[in-house]
Design a protein around this motif. Structure first.
Motif, PDB file in Angstrom:
ATOM      1  N   UNK A 129       0.819  -1.209   0.000  1.00  0.00           N
ATOM      2  CA  UNK A 129       0.000   0.000   0.000  1.00  0.00           C
ATOM      3  C   UNK A 129       0.857   1.266   0.000  1.00  0.00           C
ATOM      4  N   UNK A 130       1.829   1.333   0.883  1.00  0.00           N
ATOM      5  CA  UNK A 130       2.645   2.549   0.998  1.00  0.00           C
ATOM      6  C   UNK A 130       3.432   2.829  -0.272  1.00  0.00           C
ATOM      7  N   UNK A 131       4.027   1.782  -0.847  1.00  0.00           N
ATOM      8  CA  UNK A 131       4.849   1.983  -2.036  1.00  0.00           C
ATOM      9  C   UNK A 131       4.005   2.286  -3.275  1.00  0.00           C
ATOM     10  N   UNK A 132       2.742   1.873  -3.286  1.00  0.00           N
ATOM     11  CA  UNK A 132       1.896   2.064  -4.471  1.00  0.00           C
ATOM     12  C   UNK A 132       1.198   3.412  -4.507  1.00  0.00           C
ATOM     13  N   UNK A 133       1.122   4.097  -3.365  1.00  0.00           N
ATOM     14  CA  UNK A 133       0.380   5.358  -3.328  1.00  0.00           C
ATOM     15  C   UNK A 133       1.022   6.448  -4.190  1.00  0.00           C
ATOM     16  N   UNK A 134       2.342   6.403  -4.320  1.00  0.00           N
ATOM     17  CA  UNK A 134       3.030   7.432  -5.101  1.00  0.00           C
ATOM     18  C   UNK A 134       2.645   7.400  -6.579  1.00  0.00           C
ATOM     19  N   UNK A 135       2.213   6.230  -7.065  1.00  0.00           N
ATOM     20  CA  UNK A 135       1.889   6.080  -8.495  1.00  0.00           C
ATOM     21  C   UNK A 135       0.422   6.365  -8.794  1.00  0.00           C
ATOM     22  N   UNK A 136      -0.386   6.604  -7.786  1.00  0.00           N
ATOM     23  CA  UNK A 136      -1.837   6.762  -7.993  1.00  0.00           C
ATOM     24  C   UNK A 136      -2.232   8.210  -7.733  1.00  0.00           C
ATOM     25  N   UNK A 137      -3.155   8.705  -8.546  1.00  0.00           N
ATOM     26  CA  UNK A 137      -3.669  10.064  -8.401  1.00  0.00           C
ATOM     27  C   UNK A 137      -5.188  10.022  -8.296  1.00  0.00           C
ATOM     28  N   UNK A 138      -5.760  11.078  -7.710  1.00  0.00           N
ATOM     29  CA  UNK A 138      -7.215  11.197  -7.618  1.00  0.00           C
ATOM     30  C   UNK A 138      -7.838  10.256  -6.619  1.00  0.00           C
ATOM     31  N   UNK A 139      -7.105   9.842  -5.601  1.00  0.00           N
ATOM     32  CA  UNK A 139      -7.643   8.904  -4.598  1.00  0.00           C
ATOM     33  C   UNK A 139      -8.511   9.696  -3.622  1.00  0.00           C
ATOM     34  N   UNK A 140      -9.755   9.249  -3.468  1.00  0.00           N
ATOM     35  CA  UNK A 140     -10.696   9.898  -2.550  1.00  0.00           C
ATOM     36  C   UNK A 140     -10.825   9.118  -1.237  1.00  0.00           C
ATOM     37  N   UNK A 141     -10.769   7.773  -1.328  1.00  0.00           N
ATOM     38  CA  UNK A 141     -10.936   6.933  -0.136  1.00  0.00           C
ATOM     39  C   UNK A 141     -10.051   5.693  -0.265  1.00  0.00           C
ATOM     40  N   UNK A 142      -9.555   5.234   0.896  1.00  0.00           N
ATOM     41  CA  UNK A 142      -8.770   3.990   0.957  1.00  0.00           C
ATOM     42  C   UNK A 142      -9.414   3.091   1.987  1.00  0.00           C
ATOM     43  N   UNK A 143      -9.778   1.870   1.579  1.00  0.00           N
ATOM     44  CA  UNK A 143     -10.343   0.869   2.497  1.00  0.00           C
ATOM     45  C   UNK A 143      -9.404  -0.337   2.472  1.00  0.00           C
ATOM     46  N   UNK A 144      -8.894  -0.735   3.659  1.00  0.00           N
ATOM     47  CA  UNK A 144      -7.972  -1.882   3.696  1.00  0.00           C
ATOM     48  C   UNK A 144      -8.099  -2.609   5.026  1.00  0.00           C
ATOM     49  N   UNK A 145      -7.780  -3.878   5.002  1.00  0.00           N
ATOM     50  CA  UNK A 145      -7.847  -4.715   6.211  1.00  0.00           C
ATOM     51  C   UNK A 145      -6.473  -4.709   6.885  1.00  0.00           C
ATOM     52  N   UNK A 146      -6.153  -3.603   7.544  1.00  0.00           N
ATOM     53  CA  UNK A 146      -4.862  -3.469   8.203  1.00  0.00           C
ATOM     54  C   UNK A 146      -4.902  -2.418   9.293  1.00  0.00           C
ATOM     55  N   UNK A 147      -3.712  -2.058   9.781  1.00  0.00           N
ATOM     56  CA  UNK A 147      -3.597  -1.119  10.900  1.00  0.00           C
ATOM     57  C   UNK A 147      -3.329   0.288  10.360  1.00  0.00           C
TER      58      UNK A 147
END
Length: 459
Positions: free
Chosen positions: A402-420
């Protein structure tokens, strides 16, 4: 006549000495058993060459009958109240010099009289002589001193070898448990606390002793650098976890801190009190130091660009805090002008509080409901779903990426994940302009941006 008597005296004394060595005479027995109370030390000088028997003969001959029968040297030696008289002689430039030692078991008055009698001797053999008493040593005082010193040694040995007190037993057990809790982490086998493998935040210290001291006070997420160069394991962990660098308050701690800030992704910096080491801190000092931690960006700016030390930064913060407190006290003490002014001041103060401490907005049921299907979907796997403003799926990626992939994505409004939800993740998604962050649970969150809504599955 006097010379003949001296020679005869010498022959008799040598014969008595031989007999005492042969059968173990009374005087040697007395000396061996240590009945001596005092020792008379005297030195003599003779204007000619004389031998030891001449000196002994002069002592016995010239004191005979001088002090009466009770203090006659021969009688005193026979009864063992005077030990063997020791004489050492040496000659130089035609003169003889030497020392006389007389052990005595008489009382101090009689010993002093006997010592004074020695100084009346004015001839040794055919030569003029002078005898001077240097001192009278109390053998019992020497023995008492020895007894005291030896008793101290025996007592120290006894205290070291005896059974420890209950508190010492407790400390020994705790020490053994702490040493057992210590683990080796990474390829470099770095000393670490048992919580380092799974904790979201870690504390980086200098050595093994620092980790043990933190374990002693219940802090189990510390890991040691163990050297001047930063290991690859620490660099890797700094990219995944919230890292606090906790170094000693000396020159070595400053050098390690500078290297950590250059090669690793450090989030916070804490240091031991100036001049102290982490391994010697008390629990109160450790907690105080960790609570006074400073963001790494601020330390980098002060340390590398302005040339100030960490402690200068802390002192400036304390001064600013005390200045604000003083201004606040002055403002509170200022008398109200009118009821209208009081109301205005209250409104200003309320706005000021809202600006600095804005409460976290509790999400409404409708907001939670629109993400319900995505929450149910990620609950069954370790995936993260990225949504745009219209709730269209931008990407589905593994949580570990998740952390490494965020730099490549734009226009993110919400993130839902099964983690801390961690502080590091919050900081990153806040910079990306994300409005909703929904996860299984939160851990070690200290800063919450106003524009980001943080929601857990339990909510």
């Amino acid at each position: 006549m006097k010379r003949k008597r001296t020679v005869l005296q010498h022959i008799l004394s040598e014969k008595q000495k031989f007999e005492k060595r042969k059968v173990g005479g009374n005087m040697s027995a007395k000396d061996d058993f240590g009945t001596t109370k005092y020792v008379i030390y005297a030195e003599f000088e003779a204007n000619g060459v004389v031998e030891r028997p001449d000196v002994v003969g002069a002592i016995f001959g010239q004191t005979e009958g001088l002090l009466g029968d009770d203090l006659d040297l021969r009688e005193l030696q026979k009864t063992g109240r005077i030990g063997r008289i020791k004489v050492e002689v040496h000659t130089k430039a035609g003169k003889t010099y030497g020392t006389i030692t007389v052990p005595s078991s008489l009382d101090r008055v009689e010993t002093a009289i006997l010592a004074a009698a020695l100084e009346t001797i004015d001839r040794v053999g055919p030569c003029e002589a002078r005898i001077k008493v240097i001192k009278i040593e109390d053998v019992r005082a020497t023995k008492r001193k020895y007894i005291i010193e030896r008793a101290k040694e025996i007592l120290e040995t006894l205290m070291e070898e005896e059974i420890p007190e209950s508190q010492e037993l407790t400390e020994e057990v705790k020490k053994a448990v702490r040493a057992k809790e210590l683990i080796e982490y990474g390829p470099e086998k770095l000393p670490a606390g048992p919580h380092v493998p799974f904790s979201d935040s870690i504390i980086v210290v200098e050595g093994r002793a620092d980790v043990l001291n933190l374990l002693k006070h219940g802090i189990k997420n510390a890991i040691a650098v163990e050297g001047t160069s930063v290991p690859e394991t620490i660099i890797r962990l700094s990219k995944e976890r919230i890292v606090t660098a906790f170094t000693d308050g000396d020159r070595g701690g400053e050098l390690i801190l500078k290297e950590l800030l250059q090669v690793a992704d450090i989030d916070y910096v804490a240091r031991a009190p100036e001049g102290k080491e982490v391994e010697e801190l008390t629990k109160k000092e450790i907690i105080k130091a960790l609570r006074s931690k400073v963001p790494a960006e601020q330390v980098i700016n002060e340390l590398f660009y302005k040339g100030k030390s960490f402690y200068d930064l802390i002192k400036e913060k304390e001064r600013e805090k005390s200045e604000e407190t003083r201004k606040e006290e002055v403002r509170v003490e200022k008398p109200p002008v009118a009821v209208k002014e009081e109301g205005k001041e209250a409104r200003v103060e309320q706005k000021r509080e809202e600006r600095f401490i804005k409460p976290i907005q509790v999400p409404k049921a409708a907001e939670l409901e629109k993400f319900k299907e995505f929450v149910e979907k990620v609950k069954n796997n370790s995936m993260a779903i990225l949504l745009d403003e219209d709730r269209n799926v931008i990407a589905e990626i593994p949580v570990r990426d998740l952390l490494s992939s965020l730099n490549d994505k734009e226009g993110i409004h919400a993130i839902i994940f099964n983690g801390i939800i961690t502080q590091r993740l919050i900081d990153i998604v806040s910079e990306k302009g994300v409005k909703y962050l929904i996860g299984a649970r939160k851990a070690n969150v200290v800063r919450r941006p106003v524009d980001l809504k943080i929601i857990t599955f339990a909510e």
